[in-house]
Design a protein around this motif. Structure first.
Motif, PDB file in Angstrom:
ATOM      1  N   GLY A   1       0.835  -1.185   0.000  1.00 55.80           N
ATOM      2  CA  GLY A   1       0.000   0.000   0.000  1.00 55.80           C
ATOM      3  C   GLY A   1       0.877   1.245   0.000  1.00 55.80           C
ATOM      4  O   GLY A   1       2.101   1.173   0.108  1.00 55.80           O
ATOM      5  N   THR A   2       0.232   2.405  -0.092  1.00 49.84           N
ATOM      6  CA  THR A   2       0.976   3.663  -0.173  1.00 49.84           C
ATOM      7  C   THR A   2       1.863   3.876   1.051  1.00 49.84           C
ATOM      8  O   THR A   2       3.049   4.201   0.933  1.00 49.84           O
ATOM      9  CB  THR A   2      -0.005   4.834  -0.313  1.00 49.84           C
ATOM     10  OG1 THR A   2      -0.842   4.617  -1.453  1.00 49.84           O
ATOM     11  CG2 THR A   2       0.730   6.153  -0.481  1.00 49.84           C
ATOM     12  N   ARG A   3       1.307   3.702   2.248  1.00 51.45           N
ATOM     13  CA  ARG A   3       2.061   3.934   3.472  1.00 51.45           C
ATOM     14  C   ARG A   3       3.186   2.921   3.635  1.00 51.45           C
ATOM     15  O   ARG A   3       4.293   3.267   4.090  1.00 51.45           O
ATOM     16  CB  ARG A   3       1.120   3.861   4.684  1.00 51.45           C
ATOM     17  CG  ARG A   3       1.761   4.244   6.007  1.00 51.45           C
ATOM     18  CD  ARG A   3       2.093   5.716   6.045  1.00 51.45           C
ATOM     19  NE  ARG A   3       2.817   6.090   7.256  1.00 51.45           N
ATOM     20  CZ  ARG A   3       3.269   7.306   7.509  1.00 51.45           C
ATOM     21  NH1 ARG A   3       3.069   8.279   6.618  1.00 51.45           N
ATOM     22  NH2 ARG A   3       3.925   7.573   8.626  1.00 51.45           N
ATOM     23  N   GLN A   4       2.942   1.670   3.262  1.00 49.67           N
ATOM     24  CA  GLN A   4       3.969   0.639   3.367  1.00 49.67           C
ATOM     25  C   GLN A   4       5.167   0.964   2.468  1.00 49.67           C
ATOM     26  O   GLN A   4       6.320   0.806   2.862  1.00 49.67           O
ATOM     27  CB  GLN A   4       3.386  -0.730   2.994  1.00 49.67           C
ATOM     28  CG  GLN A   4       2.349  -1.241   3.976  1.00 49.67           C
ATOM     29  CD  GLN A   4       1.581  -2.435   3.429  1.00 49.67           C
ATOM     30  OE1 GLN A   4       1.336  -2.539   2.228  1.00 49.67           O
ATOM     31  NE2 GLN A   4       1.191  -3.346   4.316  1.00 49.67           N
ATOM     32  N   PHE A   5       4.859   1.416   1.256  1.00 48.54           N
ATOM     33  CA  PHE A   5       5.938   1.793   0.337  1.00 48.54           C
ATOM     34  C   PHE A   5       6.696   2.997   0.886  1.00 48.54           C
ATOM     35  O   PHE A   5       7.938   3.026   0.866  1.00 48.54           O
ATOM     36  CB  PHE A   5       5.358   2.111  -1.042  1.00 48.54           C
ATOM     37  CG  PHE A   5       6.371   2.513  -2.066  1.00 48.54           C
ATOM     38  CD1 PHE A   5       7.120   1.560  -2.733  1.00 48.54           C
ATOM     39  CD2 PHE A   5       6.600   3.858  -2.352  1.00 48.54           C
ATOM     40  CE1 PHE A   5       8.081   1.926  -3.670  1.00 48.54           C
ATOM     41  CE2 PHE A   5       7.558   4.228  -3.281  1.00 48.54           C
ATOM     42  CZ  PHE A   5       8.297   3.262  -3.940  1.00 48.54           C
ATOM     43  N   TYR A   6       5.966   3.970   1.403  1.00 49.09           N
ATOM     44  CA  TYR A   6       6.589   5.193   1.918  1.00 49.09           C
ATOM     45  C   TYR A   6       7.581   4.894   3.042  1.00 49.09           C
ATOM     46  O   TYR A   6       8.690   5.434   3.077  1.00 49.09           O
ATOM     47  CB  TYR A   6       5.493   6.141   2.408  1.00 49.09           C
ATOM     48  CG  TYR A   6       6.005   7.335   3.175  1.00 49.09           C
ATOM     49  CD1 TYR A   6       6.560   8.418   2.506  1.00 49.09           C
ATOM     50  CD2 TYR A   6       5.947   7.369   4.581  1.00 49.09           C
ATOM     51  CE1 TYR A   6       7.052   9.510   3.207  1.00 49.09           C
ATOM     52  CE2 TYR A   6       6.433   8.452   5.288  1.00 49.09           C
ATOM     53  CZ  TYR A   6       6.986   9.521   4.594  1.00 49.09           C
ATOM     54  OH  TYR A   6       7.468  10.594   5.291  1.00 49.09           O
ATOM     55  N   LYS A   7       7.194   4.001   3.956  1.00 47.40           N
ATOM     56  CA  LYS A   7       8.037   3.718   5.116  1.00 47.40           C
ATOM     57  C   LYS A   7       9.375   3.096   4.731  1.00 47.40           C
ATOM     58  O   LYS A   7      10.366   3.232   5.444  1.00 47.40           O
ATOM     59  CB  LYS A   7       7.298   2.812   6.095  1.00 47.40           C
ATOM     60  CG  LYS A   7       6.168   3.494   6.853  1.00 47.40           C
ATOM     61  CD  LYS A   7       5.443   2.519   7.750  1.00 47.40           C
ATOM     62  CE  LYS A   7       6.330   2.028   8.877  1.00 47.40           C
ATOM     63  NZ  LYS A   7       5.597   1.131   9.811  1.00 47.40           N
TER      64      LYS A   7
ATOM     65  N   ASP B   1      12.940  11.953   2.847  1.00 48.23           N
ATOM     66  CA  ASP B   1      12.430  11.005   1.852  1.00 48.23           C
ATOM     67  C   ASP B   1      13.464  10.782   0.754  1.00 48.23           C
ATOM     68  O   ASP B   1      14.197  11.707   0.378  1.00 48.23           O
ATOM     69  CB  ASP B   1      11.131  11.532   1.218  1.00 48.23           C
ATOM     70  CG  ASP B   1      10.041  11.779   2.240  1.00 48.23           C
ATOM     71  OD1 ASP B   1      10.153  11.227   3.353  1.00 48.23           O
ATOM     72  OD2 ASP B   1       9.093  12.525   1.929  1.00 48.23           O
ATOM     73  N   TYR B   2      13.501   9.564   0.255  1.00 48.48           N
ATOM     74  CA  TYR B   2      14.402   9.273  -0.859  1.00 48.48           C
ATOM     75  C   TYR B   2      13.888   9.974  -2.118  1.00 48.48           C
ATOM     76  O   TYR B   2      12.694   9.969  -2.413  1.00 48.48           O
ATOM     77  CB  TYR B   2      14.491   7.764  -1.112  1.00 48.48           C
ATOM     78  CG  TYR B   2      15.445   7.426  -2.233  1.00 48.48           C
ATOM     79  CD1 TYR B   2      16.818   7.443  -2.022  1.00 48.48           C
ATOM     80  CD2 TYR B   2      14.975   7.126  -3.511  1.00 48.48           C
ATOM     81  CE1 TYR B   2      17.712   7.156  -3.042  1.00 48.48           C
ATOM     82  CE2 TYR B   2      15.846   6.842  -4.541  1.00 48.48           C
ATOM     83  CZ  TYR B   2      17.220   6.866  -4.303  1.00 48.48           C
ATOM     84  OH  TYR B   2      18.093   6.600  -5.325  1.00 48.48           O
TER      85      TYR B   2
ATOM     86  N   PRO C   1      20.705   1.921   5.130  1.00 51.98           N
ATOM     87  CA  PRO C   1      21.718   2.828   5.667  1.00 51.98           C
ATOM     88  C   PRO C   1      21.188   4.234   5.943  1.00 51.98           C
ATOM     89  O   PRO C   1      21.648   4.914   6.839  1.00 51.98           O
ATOM     90  CB  PRO C   1      22.801   2.832   4.590  1.00 51.98           C
ATOM     91  CG  PRO C   1      22.120   2.345   3.344  1.00 51.98           C
ATOM     92  CD  PRO C   1      21.041   1.421   3.789  1.00 51.98           C
ATOM     93  N   HIS C   2      20.197   4.670   5.173  1.00 49.58           N
ATOM     94  CA  HIS C   2      19.610   5.991   5.428  1.00 49.58           C
ATOM     95  C   HIS C   2      18.113   5.941   5.119  1.00 49.58           C
ATOM     96  O   HIS C   2      17.320   5.581   5.960  1.00 49.58           O
ATOM     97  CB  HIS C   2      20.331   7.067   4.605  1.00 49.58           C
ATOM     98  CG  HIS C   2      19.830   8.457   4.880  1.00 49.58           C
ATOM     99  ND1 HIS C   2      19.645   8.948   6.154  1.00 49.58           N
ATOM    100  CD2 HIS C   2      19.451   9.447   4.024  1.00 49.58           C
ATOM    101  CE1 HIS C   2      19.184  10.188   6.090  1.00 49.58           C
ATOM    102  NE2 HIS C   2      19.054  10.512   4.806  1.00 49.58           N
ATOM    103  N   ASN C   3      17.737   6.251   3.918  1.00 48.60           N
ATOM    104  CA  ASN C   3      16.314   6.292   3.582  1.00 48.60           C
ATOM    105  C   ASN C   3      15.965   5.423   2.372  1.00 48.60           C
ATOM    106  O   ASN C   3      14.991   5.701   1.671  1.00 48.60           O
ATOM    107  CB  ASN C   3      15.855   7.739   3.330  1.00 48.60           C
ATOM    108  CG  ASN C   3      16.659   8.422   2.239  1.00 48.60           C
ATOM    109  OD1 ASN C   3      17.527   7.795   1.614  1.00 48.60           O
ATOM    110  ND2 ASN C   3      16.386   9.700   1.997  1.00 48.60           N
ATOM    111  N   PHE C   4      16.757   4.378   2.136  1.00 45.04           N
ATOM    112  CA  PHE C   4      16.489   3.501   0.989  1.00 45.04           C
ATOM    113  C   PHE C   4      16.722   2.055   1.401  1.00 45.04           C
ATOM    114  O   PHE C   4      17.860   1.656   1.675  1.00 45.04           O
ATOM    115  CB  PHE C   4      17.389   3.861  -0.199  1.00 45.04           C
ATOM    116  CG  PHE C   4      16.977   3.200  -1.493  1.00 45.04           C
ATOM    117  CD1 PHE C   4      16.044   3.785  -2.328  1.00 45.04           C
ATOM    118  CD2 PHE C   4      17.529   1.983  -1.868  1.00 45.04           C
ATOM    119  CE1 PHE C   4      15.662   3.180  -3.519  1.00 45.04           C
ATOM    120  CE2 PHE C   4      17.156   1.367  -3.051  1.00 45.04           C
ATOM    121  CZ  PHE C   4      16.206   1.973  -3.875  1.00 45.04           C
ATOM    122  N   LEU C   5      15.658   1.283   1.483  1.00 43.82           N
ATOM    123  CA  LEU C   5      15.767  -0.137   1.834  1.00 43.82           C
ATOM    124  C   LEU C   5      16.350  -0.887   0.643  1.00 43.82           C
ATOM    125  O   LEU C   5      15.846  -0.768  -0.480  1.00 43.82           O
ATOM    126  CB  LEU C   5      14.379  -0.686   2.180  1.00 43.82           C
ATOM    127  CG  LEU C   5      14.320  -2.047   2.878  1.00 43.82           C
ATOM    128  CD1 LEU C   5      14.949  -1.966   4.261  1.00 43.82           C
ATOM    129  CD2 LEU C   5      12.875  -2.534   2.979  1.00 43.82           C
TER     130      LEU C   5
END
Length: 364
Positions: free
Chosen positions: A133-139, A147-148, A302-306
Motif C-alpha cells: 500500500g501507499t504507506r507501506q511503500f513510503y516507510k 524522503d528518498y 543505511p539511510h532512507n532507501f531499503l
C-alpha cells in the motif's frame, strides 16, 4: 485423319474455333458477330494465416541477421538483459520486492548495483505493484523525515482492485493485462516489473494458464520493445536441505521454461538475515552465479532507501539446512501447530511432510 485434325484444333485453340472463323461464318449468314466473352478468371488463392507464424531462412541468413542485431546490454549484471523476460523467485518476506525496487531505481538512474555490471542507458521503468500500500511503500524509503528522491524515470503503479469489473476471473485478468498495456504505451516505458505474478494470473499451477500468460507477456514485449521482470513465489513447504532450482517455482515450471532468464533469492541457514542470489536460467550469458558461486547479501537501510547489500560469494551448499537441523526445526514446529488446533492432516499439508512423520514427531 479427321480425328487427328480435331485434336490439332483443340490443341491450338483449346477454347473453341478461332475468332476469325466465327466472324466469317456470321457475316456469310448476314448476322452480327458477337464474340463469346472469355470465362471469368479463377479467384486468386489467399495465403493461409498460419503461413506467417514461422519465418524460415537458411542458417547463413540467420547468421547475417544476428550480426546486425544490437548487442543485449546488461540491466542487472548477468541476471537480466535488455529485451528479456526474466523471473525472480523467492519465499515470502525474503526480499523480492526490496531487490526489485532497487533494480528498478538502478535502471531509471542508469547507475549499476555493485558489484554487478550495467551497460544499458537510463530507461523509463513501470513498476506494477500488487503487494504494498501507499504507506507501506513510503516507510521503506524515508528516514527521520528525509524522503528518498526517486528519479522521474521510476514510475510505480499501485493496483486498485475495486475498479475491476465483476465479470468473472478470466475477464478480470484480461482487464489487468489491458491496463498494464495501456500504461506502458501511455508512459512510453521500456522496462516493466510486475510484483507479483500470483496477483496477475490465478491457477498458475495449471500449464495452460501459465502458457497463456507467457504468450501475453511475449506479445507485450514484442509490441513495445520491453524488458520484463516478473516476481514469483516459491512454495512454503520447499525442502530447505535442497538447492534452489526451477522446480521450486510456485505453480507451473513452464513459466521458467518459457522465460529468457530466472534467478532466485535464498535464505541462509547459517546466519539470521543472510540471503543469497543464484542464477537459475540464462540465455544471454554464461552462468556465473550457480550453486558453486552464489552472491551473499543482506537487507539494509543505511539511510532512507531499503536495499540489498552484497558482500561476497560462497557455494550454496554451505547455506542449506542439514537434515538433522531440519528435523529439529520440524520437531519444534509440529507441536506449535498442534497447539494452535491444527489437525495432523493440516500439519502434514502445511509443512509438506508425511502423516507418519507428523505422528512420530507428536509422540516425541
Amino acid at each position: 485423319m479427321l480425328y487427328y485434325k480435331i485434336n490439332l484444333m483443340e490443341y491450338y485453340y483449346p477454347t473453341g474455333r478461332p475468332e476469325k472463323i466465327d466472324r466469317i461464318r456470321a457475316e456469310s449468314r448476314g448476322m452480327i458477330y458477337c464474340p463469346t466473352p472469355p470465362p471469368d478468371p479463377e479467384p486468386a488463392k489467399e495465403d493461409p494465416i498460419y503461413r506467417y507464424l514461422f519465418h524460415p531462412a537458411t542458417g547463413k541468413r540467420w547468421m547475417d541477421l544476428g550480426e546486425q542485431e544490437p548487442v543485449l546490454k546488461m540491466l542487472f549484471g548477468e541476471f537480466w538483459h535488455e529485451g528479456e523476460i526474466a523471473i525472480l523467485l523467492a519465499d515470502t518476506n525474503v526480499g523480492k520486492s526490496v531487490l526489485a525496487v532497487q533494480i528498478a531505481n538502478s535502471i531509471a538512474e542508469g547507475r549499476p548495483i555493485a558489484p554487478f555490471g550495467m551497460d544499458a542507458d537510463p530507461a523509463k521503468v513501470l513498476y506494477v505493484d500488487f503487494e504494498l500500500g501507499t504507506r507501506q511503500f513510503y516507510k521503506r524509503y524515508t528516514h527521520a523525515g528525509a524522503d528518498y528522491n526517486f528519479n522521474n524515470n521510476f514510475l510505480r503503479a499501485q493496483f486498485t482492485p475495486e475498479r475491476l469489473l465483476a465479470n468473472g476471473i478470466d475477464y478480470q485478468e484480461e482487464q489487468i493485462i489491458d491496463a498494464i498495456e495501456f500504461w506502458v504505451m501511455e508512459l512510453k516505458a521500456t522496462v516493466l516489473i510486475i510484483d507479483n505474478i500470483t496477483c496477475l494470473r490465478a491457477g498458475m499451477e495449471n500449464a495452460t494458464a501459465a502458457l497463456n500468460l507467457m504468450k501475453k507477456l511475449k506479445t507485450l514485449r514484442a509490441d513495445y520493445n520491453l524488458s520484463i521482470l516478473v516476481l514469483a513465489h516459491t512454495p512454503k513447504r520447499r525442502n530447505p536441505c535442497a538447492p534452489i532450482s526451477a522446480d521450486d517455482m510456485l505453480g507451473s515450471k513452464l513459466m521458467i521454461n518459457l522465460a529468457d532468464s530466472a534467478f532466485a533469492i535464498g535464505t541462509s541457514a547459517t546466519q539470521p538475515g543472510l540471503r543469497y542470489l543464484k542464477q537459475i536460467k540464462q540465455r544471454s550469458s554464461a552462468q556465473l552465479y550457480g550453486e558453486d558461486n552464489v552472491c551473499l547479501c543482506r537487507i539494509t537501510k543505511p539511510h532512507n532507501f531499503l536495499q540489498m547489500d552484497f558482500e561476497g560469494h560462497s557455494p550454496e551448499r554451505q547455506h542449506l539446512s542439514s537434515r538433522t537441523y531440519h528435523q529439529k526445526a520440524l520437531a519444534t514446529r509440529v507441536p506449535e501447530l498442534a497447539a494452535r488446533g491444527y489437525s495432523q492432516r493440516l500439519i502434514s499439508k502445511e509443512l509438506g511432510i508425511s502423516l507418519g512423520m507428523v505422528n512420530k514427531l507428536m509422540k516425541k
